[in-house]
Design an enzyme around this catalytic site. Structure first.
Site, mmCIF file in Angstrom:
data_model
loop_
_atom_site.group_PDB
_atom_site.id
_atom_site.type_symbol
_atom_site.label_atom_id
_atom_site.label_comp_id
_atom_site.label_asym_id
_atom_site.label_seq_id
_atom_site.Cartn_x
_atom_site.Cartn_y
_atom_site.Cartn_z
ATOM 1 N N SER A 164 -34.151 57.398 141.377
ATOM 2 C CA SER A 164 -33.957 57.175 142.804
ATOM 3 C C SER A 164 -34.020 58.486 143.578
ATOM 4 O O SER A 164 -35.035 59.152 143.593
ATOM 5 C CB SER A 164 -32.644 56.430 143.042
ATOM 6 O OG SER A 164 -32.577 55.939 144.352
ATOM 7 N N ASP A 229 -36.056 45.039 143.797
ATOM 8 C CA ASP A 229 -35.259 46.140 144.353
ATOM 9 C C ASP A 229 -35.124 45.949 145.863
ATOM 10 O O ASP A 229 -36.116 45.962 146.593
ATOM 11 C CB ASP A 229 -35.933 47.467 144.045
ATOM 12 C CG ASP A 229 -35.043 48.667 144.282
ATOM 13 O OD1 ASP A 229 -34.207 48.618 145.206
ATOM 14 O OD2 ASP A 229 -35.184 49.658 143.547
ATOM 15 N N HIS A 258 -32.098 47.640 142.013
ATOM 16 C CA HIS A 258 -32.076 49.098 142.058
ATOM 17 C C HIS A 258 -31.171 49.735 141.012
ATOM 18 O O HIS A 258 -31.419 50.855 140.588
ATOM 19 C CB HIS A 258 -31.639 49.555 143.457
ATOM 20 C CG HIS A 258 -31.949 50.997 143.746
ATOM 21 N ND1 HIS A 258 -33.237 51.464 143.895
ATOM 22 C CD2 HIS A 258 -31.138 52.071 143.889
ATOM 23 C CE1 HIS A 258 -33.202 52.761 144.140
ATOM 24 N NE2 HIS A 258 -31.949 53.160 144.139
#
Length: 380
Positions: A164, A229, A258
């Site tokens: 991320s 996500d 996510h």
């Protein structure tokens, strides 16, 4: 203008766990003396061994406090795996710290048969300072330098892994290491601003401009992203994979969101396959990006699922100079001007089975509530 960039970054990017999930204490005198006898108590550039509290003690895990070129001290943990040939340098997601990632790091090291180095960004966990984009670049560089100088890792045996927001420092460093073995980006972002708005231009105040840096990465790149996500749309991962110079077979986790991709069996299976393939690849050569490769515009397929794309001419943002692997110099970045030169009409890489917002739509805010409010409770 740099102040504006810092303000934007602080507003929507960084949410360190508060309070931290672990502690970091100096080694007891006896243990410190023992480590000193092996030459590992103190490393170069202010590297000092510490003991993490609040997590299980393991004989193959060593923790250090490292001084960065920007003056902060970051805490890192090194998991040693007997017989490992490769080392994974892991940059975690936003709302996490080493205490929360500790068991995952130990398990990944064992399952992938790699040494693993994880760390907390400035302002996270027991690391000093405040979170910022430039600090994370200095953080990962200090950790990388520790791998080279203290643990005798070689650049060509290191895999950078960014989850991320960790894809930002990962791709920044990868773009400056010509002999890096490989890169993994897990639920990555195209840029900070693009998570909030489907902008088609790169603005000077944006952060983590991964869209500009991934074409500069010369080693194989694996992209992992969940198709469901809701924090960072899967289109970010798909677009980055399209822009990668040397692509490895991506993993689109069907139904994955996510923060839970590690729970899917295909996650570890695909990672093991990737690491096995990378181990079989010959060491990277020293040719410059301009002189390496054929002038043929066709895509070149490599072993075990890797393929080299045609030369990228989409260098919208000039990369910083390659770092000196054994001597760090302070090259603090000046705010970059907008140098967006992307080709008009970039083809969408969205999956056709479900419509998604294109990353090249006209500039307008999403209808949903500002996504970065949600990030406080998730792990971007």
């Amino acid at each position: 203008m740099g102040g504006v960039t810092s303000t934007v970054a602080a507003r929507f990017a960084f949410f360190p766990p508060n309070p931290p999930s672990y502690g970091a204490e100096p080694l007891p005198p006896a243990a410190d003396a023992g480590a000193a006898g092996t030459g590992e108590a103190k490393g170069k550039e202010g590297s000092v061994v510490v003991e993490l509290t609040g997590v299980p003690r393991r004989g193959n895990v060593e923790s250090r406090r490292l001084r960065t070129k920007r003056g902060t001290d970051v805490v890192a943990m090194y998991v040693r795996q007997t017989g490992a040939k490769l080392t994974l340098l892991y940059s975690h997601g936003n709302a996490a710290d080493l205490g929360q990632m500790y068991e995952l790091f130990v398990e990944l090291s064992a399952h992938l048969n790699v040494n693993l180095m994880g760390y907390d960004y400035s302002g996270y966990g027991q690391s000093s300072g405040k979170p910022s984009e430039q600090n994370t670049y200095a953080d990962i560089e200090a950790v990388y330098r520790c791998l080279i100088e203290t643990y005798a890792a070689a650049e060509e045996n290191i895999i950078l892994y960014g989850q991320s927001v960790g894809s930002g420092p990962t791709l920044d460093l990868a773009s400056r290491l010509p002999r890096l073995r490989a890169v993994v980006v897990h639920s990555p972002i195209l840029s900070g601003l693009r998570v909030m708005y489907p902008v088609k231009h790169t603005y000077w105040f944006d952060i983590y401009k991964n869209i500009d840096k991934i074409p500069l990465v010369r080693c194989p790149v694996l992209v992992i992203h969940g198709t469901a996500d809701e924090v960072v749309d899967c289109s970010h991962g798909r677009a980055l994979w399209e822009l990668a110079k040397v692509k490895y077979e991506p993993l689109w986790v069907k139904g994955g969101n996510h923060c839970n991709l590690e729970l899917y069996p295909e996650y570890i299976k695909h990672l093991k396959k990737f690491v096995g393939a990378i181990e079989k690849l010959p060491p990277p050569n020293d040719e410059s990006p301009e002189s390496s490769g054929s002038s043929d515009s066709s895509t070149q397929t490599g072993p075990e699922g890797t393929e080299e794309s045609r030369k990228s001419t989409d260098h919208r943002e000039k990369t910083r100079p390659s770092i000196d692997y054994r001597k760090s110099t302070d090259r603090r970045d000046k705010p970059r001007g907008s140098t967006d030169r992307r080709d008009k009409g970039r083809k969408s890489v969205d999956n056709p089975d479900r419509p998604r917002a294109s990353v090249d739509q006209p500039d307008r805010p999403r209808k949903s509530v500002d996504r970065y409010v949600y990030l406080q409770a998730c792990c971007i």
